[in-house]
Motif scaffolding. Structure first.
Motif, PDB file in Angstrom:
ATOM      1  N   MET B  22      37.217  49.694  26.379  1.00 44.58           N
ATOM      2  CA  MET B  22      37.901  50.334  27.500  1.00 44.58           C
ATOM      3  C   MET B  22      39.283  50.858  27.125  1.00 44.58           C
ATOM      4  O   MET B  22      40.083  50.170  26.507  1.00 44.58           O
ATOM      5  N   GLN B  85      39.431  44.234  40.314  1.00 48.26           N
ATOM      6  CA  GLN B  85      38.096  43.620  40.340  1.00 48.26           C
ATOM      7  C   GLN B  85      37.082  44.523  39.626  1.00 48.26           C
ATOM      8  O   GLN B  85      36.280  44.061  38.810  1.00 48.26           O
ATOM      9  N   GLN B  88      37.583  44.539  35.874  1.00 48.54           N
ATOM     10  CA  GLN B  88      37.031  43.319  35.278  1.00 48.54           C
ATOM     11  C   GLN B  88      35.514  43.408  35.165  1.00 48.54           C
ATOM     12  O   GLN B  88      34.929  43.008  34.158  1.00 48.54           O
ATOM     13  N   ALA B  91      34.625  45.821  32.456  1.00 49.90           N
ATOM     14  CA  ALA B  91      34.975  45.251  31.148  1.00 49.90           C
ATOM     15  C   ALA B  91      33.981  44.188  30.708  1.00 49.90           C
ATOM     16  O   ALA B  91      33.814  43.944  29.515  1.00 49.90           O
ATOM     17  N   THR B  92      33.315  43.557  31.675  1.00 52.76           N
ATOM     18  CA  THR B  92      32.325  42.546  31.321  1.00 52.76           C
ATOM     19  C   THR B  92      30.898  43.104  31.392  1.00 52.76           C
ATOM     20  O   THR B  92      29.925  42.359  31.420  1.00 52.76           O
ATOM     21  N   LYS B 131      49.079  42.319  34.919  1.00 59.05           N
ATOM     22  CA  LYS B 131      48.642  41.602  33.733  1.00 59.05           C
ATOM     23  C   LYS B 131      47.108  41.551  33.693  1.00 59.05           C
ATOM     24  O   LYS B 131      46.490  41.713  32.644  1.00 59.05           O
ATOM     25  N   LEU B 132      46.509  41.354  34.866  1.00 55.11           N
ATOM     26  CA  LEU B 132      45.053  41.265  34.933  1.00 55.11           C
ATOM     27  C   LEU B 132      44.393  42.606  34.617  1.00 55.11           C
ATOM     28  O   LEU B 132      43.412  42.669  33.864  1.00 55.11           O
ATOM     29  N   ALA B 135      44.611  43.320  30.946  1.00 58.47           N
ATOM     30  CA  ALA B 135      43.733  42.472  30.134  1.00 58.47           C
ATOM     31  C   ALA B 135      42.329  43.051  30.009  1.00 58.47           C
ATOM     32  O   ALA B 135      41.559  42.635  29.151  1.00 58.47           O
ATOM     33  N   CYS B 136      42.006  44.024  30.861  1.00 60.05           N
ATOM     34  CA  CYS B 136      40.660  44.622  30.822  1.00 60.05           C
ATOM     35  C   CYS B 136      40.516  45.670  29.725  1.00 60.05           C
ATOM     36  O   CYS B 136      39.408  46.112  29.446  1.00 60.05           O
ATOM     37  N   PHE B 137      41.641  46.093  29.131  1.00 65.96           N
ATOM     38  CA  PHE B 137      41.586  47.229  28.210  1.00 65.96           C
ATOM     39  C   PHE B 137      41.736  46.819  26.749  1.00 65.96           C
ATOM     40  O   PHE B 137      42.440  45.862  26.420  1.00 65.96           O
ATOM     41  N   ASP B 138      41.079  47.623  25.887  1.00 64.36           N
ATOM     42  CA  ASP B 138      41.231  47.446  24.455  1.00 64.36           C
ATOM     43  C   ASP B 138      42.381  48.272  23.924  1.00 64.36           C
ATOM     44  O   ASP B 138      43.043  47.889  22.965  1.00 64.36           O
TER      45      ASP B 138
END
Lengths: 314, 314
Positions: B22, B85, B88, B91-92, B131-132, B135-138
């Motif tokens: 991502m 949401q 996330q 990302a999963t 922050k959340l 955290a989903c991104f590369d």
């Protein structure tokens, strides 16, 4: 990329939140889901309870469905994976941006935010569809009226509220029959309670009384003990019966006749309510409301569900 | 109810799925996000790449916003919790039913299904907001053109494509300034790369050439080593510079002048591409496209992002 999973969780994705008690009310179109839900939401209060309908997860609008080889009762006609996802999110205390299907126009419109309250009631065609969706619920109900009664209800509602002609509703029912049998009715076997509003054969005064109800309670959850109050000889209009479900499994069924007098119904309502250990509070007045009329069997069914919701929250 | 959590997981909620790489492209309105994204999607191919815009998470439509004391740049004007949401979920490896904001009409309309491909590019005002979400991104990028250039771009776009008059766009920019400074620009500090299209002071031919670019690379991720190719004296039109970000942190910046000849640009492109260990494939032709024109600085910036996407997928 397991590290990203961890980073996401550490960043707050799995924080501790309050989880709602969730009730599923499944059943075919016009089986009485909304009527059942309305009394429960009113009894719990809109601050403590939110309800939603899984019809909103239709994948196609009414216009698009005309071109399709299946009806709204087919799994492929619905975003069932998204429904499952949203049920999981709500069950774990998270909000969802729920799609909205407008039954009046048949269009898919602007989605709306649903935040889980203390209780979440989910009604619709598919809430008990999959193992995953069922795992999201604390209590599950299937509404199972005889087909001829449901057809009458559907014609009445769709012609008065959804702008269809009687002919169109009957044609649609015909078109849906195969998918109803294949996808909707099998959900019955996965419900903790199966509620059937119908005349009870050989026992009902055939004319003039409101419908009786059979409340089938599967031992998949703990039901309130009603043997004392019903074996006291108080009521000929209500009785418990140990029987086999058509699928062969043992169940206990509470039969409530439509002609049951309010006083007798109140005795059972109080027994259910006091089984919760809160005997001082009155049973909610809004239960049993059926338009302008009142149905004692509906009130008992709703109170039984309220019992389970409150019990699951303890 | 921890048992319900477990039941949900056992029922398949956390099954193993492929997780996409991502990329976040953040920046203010008309900062060039869509142009940057378009070339990347074309280079990767629509089968391997899906892009989405977080403007779709507006909480209010254009009509409703007229009554509000804040603009679309305010966090409260957006469903940022739902955006988080959905990020996330993507990302999963899960699909989402994404809301849709129609920029042409200013209305919130029927949502659409987004299924994660191998690469997911998320552009918008808020992808680096929390922050959340980060955290989903590369890989994360912030587009940071000088304000006067961005204003020109916004007037040009909103008058030609979104039905606004020039006066209205300028008034809206004024109204947004405070919130842009408070909520959008601070996301710059959280990006792995900060891309700034602008004349480079004292070095650019002031007339007639396309904009230069500064590609600021923070050591938060591993960038390709360009020292060899750039220290070979090959290019006066491109150079690497060790410097301090305005916030004081050390960074390396690749300056690409707008007048860089195609041949020199190609040398750097090949160096970036071969750093991936796949020197046989040609660099994608679609990079650097700017309407009918071509921008070498844009091509280099896009190739750098392609490098990171491909590297993260390995």
């Amino acid at each position: 990329m397991p590290d990203k999973s961890l980073r996401m969780r550490r960043a707050g994705g799995d924080g501790l939140v309050t989880r709602p008690v969730m009730l599923a009310i499944a059943g075919d179109s016009a089986a009485g889901k909304t009527t059942m839900t309305r009394g429960l939401v009113e009894a719990l209060g809109p601050d403590r309870c939110v309800s939603l309908c899984t019809d909103d997860y239709h994948r196609y609008d009414r216009e698009e469905r005309k071109e399709l080889p299946f009806t709204a009762l087919h799994p492929d006609c619905n975003h069932l994976d998204i429904m499952e996802q949203h049920l999981q999110l709500l069950a774990t205390g998270n909000p969802v941006l729920k799609p909205v299907y407008d039954h009046a126009t048949g269009e898919l419109v602007r989605p709306e935010l649903v935040e889980p309250a203390e209780f979440v009631i989910v009604e619709g065609l598919f809430p008990l569809w999959s193992k995953l969706s069922r795992a999201c619920f604390d209590v599950t109900v299937f509404l199972d009226p005889p087909e001829e009664i449901r057809r009458g209800w559907k014609v009445a509602r769709d012609t008065s509220k959804r702008g269809y002609t009687q002919e169109k509703v009957l044609a649609e029912l015909e078109r849906r029959e195969e998918e109803s049998a294949a996808y909707i009715r099998p959900q019955r076997q996965n419900a903790d309670l199966v509620v059937r509003f119908a005349p009870i054969e050989g026992r009902d005064d055939p004319a003039g009384t409101s419908l009786s109800a059979s409340l089938m309670m599967r031992p998949t959850i703990d039901h309130p003990d009603l043997t004392d109050v019903l074996q006291s000889g108080l009521s000929r209009a209500m009785h418990l019966k140990l029987e086999r479900d058509p699928d062969g499994r043992p169940v206990e069924t509470l039969h409530v006749h439509g002609y049951v007098p309010r006083e007798e119904s109140l005795g059972v309502e109080k027994a259910i309510w006091s089984a919760l250990g809160a005997p001082d509070t009155e049973t909610p007045e809004c239960l049993g409301r059926l338009g302008d009329a009142r149905s004692e069997p509906l009130a008992i069914a709703q109170l039984l569900l309220l019992y389970h919701l409150t019990d699951a929250a303890r």
